[in-house]
Design an enzyme around this catalytic site. Structure first.
Site, PDB file in Angstrom:
ATOM      1  N   GLU A 315       1.300  -1.330  -0.217  1.00 36.13           N
ATOM      2  CA  GLU A 315       0.004   0.152   0.334  1.00 36.13           C
ATOM      3  C   GLU A 315       1.437   1.243   0.022  1.00 36.13           C
ATOM      4  O   GLU A 315       0.429   2.027   1.008  1.00 36.13           O
ATOM      5  CB  GLU A 315      -0.770  -0.135   1.135  1.00 36.13           C
ATOM      6  CG  GLU A 315      -1.860  -1.379   1.033  1.00 36.13           C
ATOM      7  CD  GLU A 315      -2.781  -0.962   1.948  1.00 36.13           C
ATOM      8  OE1 GLU A 315      -2.690  -0.590   3.296  1.00 36.13           O
ATOM      9  OE2 GLU A 315      -3.962  -2.046   1.934  1.00 36.13           O
ATOM     10  N   ASP A 389      -8.121  -9.473   3.781  1.00 36.24           N
ATOM     11  CA  ASP A 389      -7.617  -8.087   4.778  1.00 36.24           C
ATOM     12  C   ASP A 389      -9.281  -7.682   6.149  1.00 36.24           C
ATOM     13  O   ASP A 389      -9.946  -6.691   6.371  1.00 36.24           O
ATOM     14  CB  ASP A 389      -8.096  -6.807   3.844  1.00 36.24           C
ATOM     15  CG  ASP A 389      -7.877  -5.659   4.778  1.00 36.24           C
ATOM     16  OD1 ASP A 389      -6.920  -6.319   6.517  1.00 36.24           O
ATOM     17  OD2 ASP A 389      -7.529  -4.456   4.356  1.00 36.24           O
ATOM     18  N   GLU A 417     -12.471  -2.235  11.627  1.00 41.39           N
ATOM     19  CA  GLU A 417     -12.458  -1.504  10.413  1.00 41.39           C
ATOM     20  C   GLU A 417     -13.746  -1.975  10.077  1.00 41.39           C
ATOM     21  O   GLU A 417     -14.221  -1.242   9.366  1.00 41.39           O
ATOM     22  CB  GLU A 417     -10.879  -1.660  10.575  1.00 41.39           C
ATOM     23  CG  GLU A 417     -10.930  -0.979   9.089  1.00 41.39           C
ATOM     24  CD  GLU A 417      -9.895  -0.927   7.232  1.00 41.39           C
ATOM     25  OE1 GLU A 417      -9.211  -1.585   8.220  1.00 41.39           O
ATOM     26  OE2 GLU A 417      -9.956  -0.842   6.506  1.00 41.39           O
TER      27      GLU A 417
HETATM   28  O1  GCW Z   1      -7.120  -2.716   6.609  1.00 43.90           O
HETATM   29  C1  GCW Z   1      -6.208  -2.361   6.235  1.00 43.90           C
HETATM   30  C2  GCW Z   1      -6.339  -0.758   5.947  1.00 43.90           C
HETATM   31  C3  GCW Z   1      -5.103   0.039   6.115  1.00 43.90           C
HETATM   32  C4  GCW Z   1      -4.354  -0.958   6.839  1.00 43.90           C
HETATM   33  C5  GCW Z   1      -3.627  -1.979   6.240  1.00 43.90           C
HETATM   34  C6  GCW Z   1      -2.768  -2.727   6.927  1.00 43.90           C
HETATM   35  C7  GCW Z   1      -2.355   0.418   7.883  1.00 43.90           C
HETATM   36  O2  GCW Z   1      -7.558  -1.036   5.019  1.00 43.90           O
HETATM   37  O3  GCW Z   1      -5.402   1.041   6.607  1.00 43.90           O
HETATM   38  O4  GCW Z   1      -3.120   0.305   7.299  1.00 43.90           O
HETATM   39  O5  GCW Z   1      -4.611  -2.943   6.388  1.00 43.90           O
HETATM   40  O6  GCW Z   1      -2.789  -3.195   7.642  1.00 43.90           O
HETATM   41  O7  GCW Z   1      -1.642  -2.106   6.660  1.00 43.90           O
END
Ligand code: GCW
Length: 721
Positions: A315, A389, A417
């Site tokens: 990311e 995720d 989240e």
């Molecule tokens: O779940 C996703 C999130 C990001 C997060 C990423 C991760 C810290 O949307 O905000 O970044 O995973 O775990 O690195």
């Protein structure tokens, strides 16, 4: 009496009762949730009676920051619970004394000559014994922190009303590193935080250290959490600057007596940003040297510093691949820097930058599995519970059981989240249990994720687990009273991944809310059912990642605005006229092949795939018949409805507890349930209306008519409802 008089007398009457209540001390006082499960309110008199003769004094010989803290905790806890001041002494001159310490700190304990080797550095023994002819309770350990864990165990026995007259408990944590990851930014915001601002208050440190940090450490110690990564994995290099290291050291000083060690997230390109180097290439000797020096500097300030947590090449974060090196090159270079200080590097496996048309669920495995056996001895690989995720439901991550020569630790997300954030109750112990209990078949039947993680399958030297924290500066720490339970559950499962969800819920409720048997039963049921209900109204039958873009609160299965396909819901759900779901079998991405047989074959076959994951692995025809006899579309709709129904009935059950739960928290949680009901309805309606544009089928009997049109739902994010 006219109306005004009536009102006046009601007010006077109420004031009278409030006054009597306060003066007797037995009507719940203001409860803002701050004390979490360490409230230490007086137990019911009948229980206190049984305990009094067994808890006459605490005997802690010697002094040290940890011994002082555990003595304080014991005195506060027992005095509160028993409703009478319990003295701290250093001799046994009373029956019913509780003697706490290590053989080193306490001659009384040394004299017992107990062999405690098998308890390791953090375990404890809690035993009824006789000293100087008097019946006592002994809490003995090899380390002071171990003794502290024993004190918390003893307090928990009292808080949950267990017998304490014939104790013989020996415990040690099953996982060594039990860690919270804070995604806290240096400006005080928290990525995916829903409970206020960062607790650390960086701007005040190191001169001023908020008192609250001590409570944070106590609370963690009470559930055995022994490590904390202070800053966001999307890291800012400044957190490694001299200025910020001093701040981190001030935090570490507060945490140390409670056995909580500090880690920092490291930005891979820090040698450029902080050190002025031209590159962060791990093969450049100047880069390796910079990290070594940085590690030395950190250990000067924080001698028990845990090490680095790293999100690399994920990311947008820099990593070794930015310099044409691989994950092992990067991780091992950092590992060499901290190795002389016994530090570790935790390398995250959340990596999914891959080619066009790939299956995101396959990416972490594809990226990391080839490196099995190549990481240095002090590197841990931190793997999210599922392959995508932190979705409400995912199958277990195929990397569990695929890296026998690597120290793999799971990463759970305590902060919700994708599960309604701090507005929706989703007690996560059942979800985490599902992951722990999953059988990877890596070494045949019975190769559960628990066994991969606790070292019994592959005998790795270091074991651990991480949870992304749900805490913040809100008075009640987690933004809602009931989701405090997830912090608790994480700690309990990290200590012992075999504890049942029901036991965790039961303990937590008794410690946090009430010991009233009926209320405990109702609340335990609400908690243990809540996760499945959230799955029902958000992502039933294996759906995932259909949340509103960016903030991930609320539904948006139609969302198609993100720059990358694999950030948009249609990529994940693949709805079309034929059906719904991502084909991960041979006819599709075949990422199911990452699992071991026979679980692979079970997932790969539409007939045998667990229905709660069916659209995770298959593109399921709308009219496919499920085990219930109903077609897939009808079943999907009924799951959404079931989720809504559950929230409505939980809300009623909660309302009925109004006399049992203190008014303040009762009202606060009732408000959250109101929001949860609203959210569940919006989820149901939006998803069904949207998927109906593909299925072209009517809603089955029993599913309510949507309250609004699809366009209305599309127009506004639930976050701004
Ligand atoms: O779940 C996703 C999130 C990001 C997060 C990423 C991760 C810290 O949307 O905000 O970044 O995973 O775990 O690195």
């Amino acid at each position: 009496m006219n109306l005004q008089d009536k009102r006046r007398s009601v007010v006077i009457f109420t004031l009278f009762f409030v006054f009597v209540g306060f003066s007797l001390g037995n009507i719940s006082r203001a409860e803002d949730g701050y004390r979490l499960w360490l409230r230490y309110e007086p137990l019911p008199e009948s229980i206190r009676q049984q305990y009094r003769s067994r808890v006459s004094a605490i005997v802690v010989q010697g002094t040290s920051p940890t011994l002082n803290a555990l003595r304080d905790e014991f005195v506060t806890g027992c005095s509160g619970l028993l409703g009478t001041q319990i003295p701290a002494t250093d001799t046994v001159n009373l029956a019913g004394a509780v003697v706490v310490g290590t053989a080193k700190s306490s001659p009384l304990i040394a004299r017992l000559n107990w062999s405690l080797t098998e308890l390791g550095t953090e375990g404890f023994r809690l035993r009824s014994a006789t000293m100087n002819g008097r019946a006592v309770t002994v809490i003995a350990a090899n380390s002071e922190v171990g003794a502290f864990y024993g004190v918390f165990h003893f307090l928990r026995l009292l808080q949950t009303g267990q017998p304490i007259n014939k104790l013989d408990v020996s415990q040690k944590p099953r996982l060594q590193l039990r860690m919270l990851n804070h995604w806290d930014n240096l400006n005080g915001s928290i990525e995916r935080g829903y409970a206020g601002r960062s607790l650390w208050k960086w701007e005040e440190l190191p001169d001023k250290v908020d008192d609250r940090l001590r409570d944070y450490a106590r609370i963690n110690a009470s559930i055995g959490v022994n490590a904390t990564a202070l800053n966001n994995v999307n890291a800012n290099s400044r957190s490694l600057s001299a200025e910020y290291l001093k701040k981190a050291a001030a935090i570490a000083n507060v945490f140390r007596p409670y056995g909580v060690r500090v880690f920092l997230s490291a930005r891979f390109s820090a040698p450029i940003e902080l050190g002025g180097l031209k590159t962060a290439d791990p093969f450049d000797p100047a880069v390796a040297e910079w990290w070594k020096k940085k590690a030395d500097e950190i250990y000067q300030l924080i001698p028990d510093f845990g090490g680095f947590l790293v999100k690399a090449n994920s990311e947008g974060q820099p990593g070794p691949r930015t310099y044409n090196r691989n994950h092992v090159d990067g991780a091992n270079m950092l590992a060499a820097a901290v190795a002389p200080h016994n530090g570790i590097v935790i390398w995250r496996a959340f990596v999914y930058d891959m080619k066009e048309g790939y299956d995101r669920a396959a990416a972490a495995y594809d990226n990391l599995q080839p490196f099995d056996g190549k990481f240095a001895a002090n590197v841990l690989l931190q793997v999210k519970n599922g392959p995508i995720d932190f979705q409400p439901r995912e199958p277990f991550h195929p990397l569990f059981g695929a890296m026998p020569k690597t120290q793999v630790i799971p990463e759970f997300q305590i902060t919700q989240e994708y599960l309604g954030q701090s507005n929706n109750l989703a007690f996560l112990a059942p979800m985490w249990r599902e992951v722990f209990d999953a059988d990877t078949y890596a070494k045949g039947k019975g190769s559960t994720v628990t066994k991969v993680v606790d070292g019994s399958l592959y005998k790795q030297k270091i074991t651990g687990i991480a949870g992304v924290a749900n805490t913040g500066s809100d008075r009640n720490w987690t933004g809602q009273d009931l989701t405090q339970s997830n912090w608790y559950a994480f700690g309990r499962l990290a200590w012992n991944p075999d504890v049942s969800s029901k036991q965790i819920a039961d303990e937590w409720i008794r410690m946090t809310f009430t010991t009233d048997a009926k209320a405990v039963a109702t609340l335990t049921r609400i908690l243990t059912e809540s996760h499945e209900a959230v799955v029902d109204y958000m992502t039933p039958l294996g759906l995932n990642h259909i949340m509103w873009g960016g903030h991930h609160y609320g539904p948006a299965p139609w969302w198609n605005r993100e720059g990358r396909a694999d950030w948009n819901p249609p990529y994940f759900h693949r709805a079309d006229e034929k059906g719904l779901g991502f084909d991960r079998t041979k006819s599709g991405s075949n990422s199911v092949a990452q699992y071991h047989g026979p679980v692979r074959e079970v997932f790969a076959n539409l007939q045998t795939c667990p229905e709660n994951l069916i659209v995770w692995f298959h593109h399921v025809p709308w009219d496919y018949q499920l085990k219930s006899g109903r077609i897939f579309w009808d079943e999907l709709a009924l799951h959404y409805q079931r989720g809504v129904d559950w929230v409505r009935s939980a809300r009623k059950d909660w309302a009925a507890l109004s006399g049992v739960i203190d008014a303040e928290r009762h009202a606060a949680v009732a408000k959250k349930f109101e929001l949860q009901e609203r959210d569940a309805i919006v989820w149901r309606d939006s998803c069904l209306l949207y998927f109906q544009t593909f299925s072209k089928r009517p809603l089955p009997a029993g599913v309510e008519k949507p309250a609004k049109t699809l366009d209305e739902y599309k127009a506004k994010s639930l976050l701004n409802w």
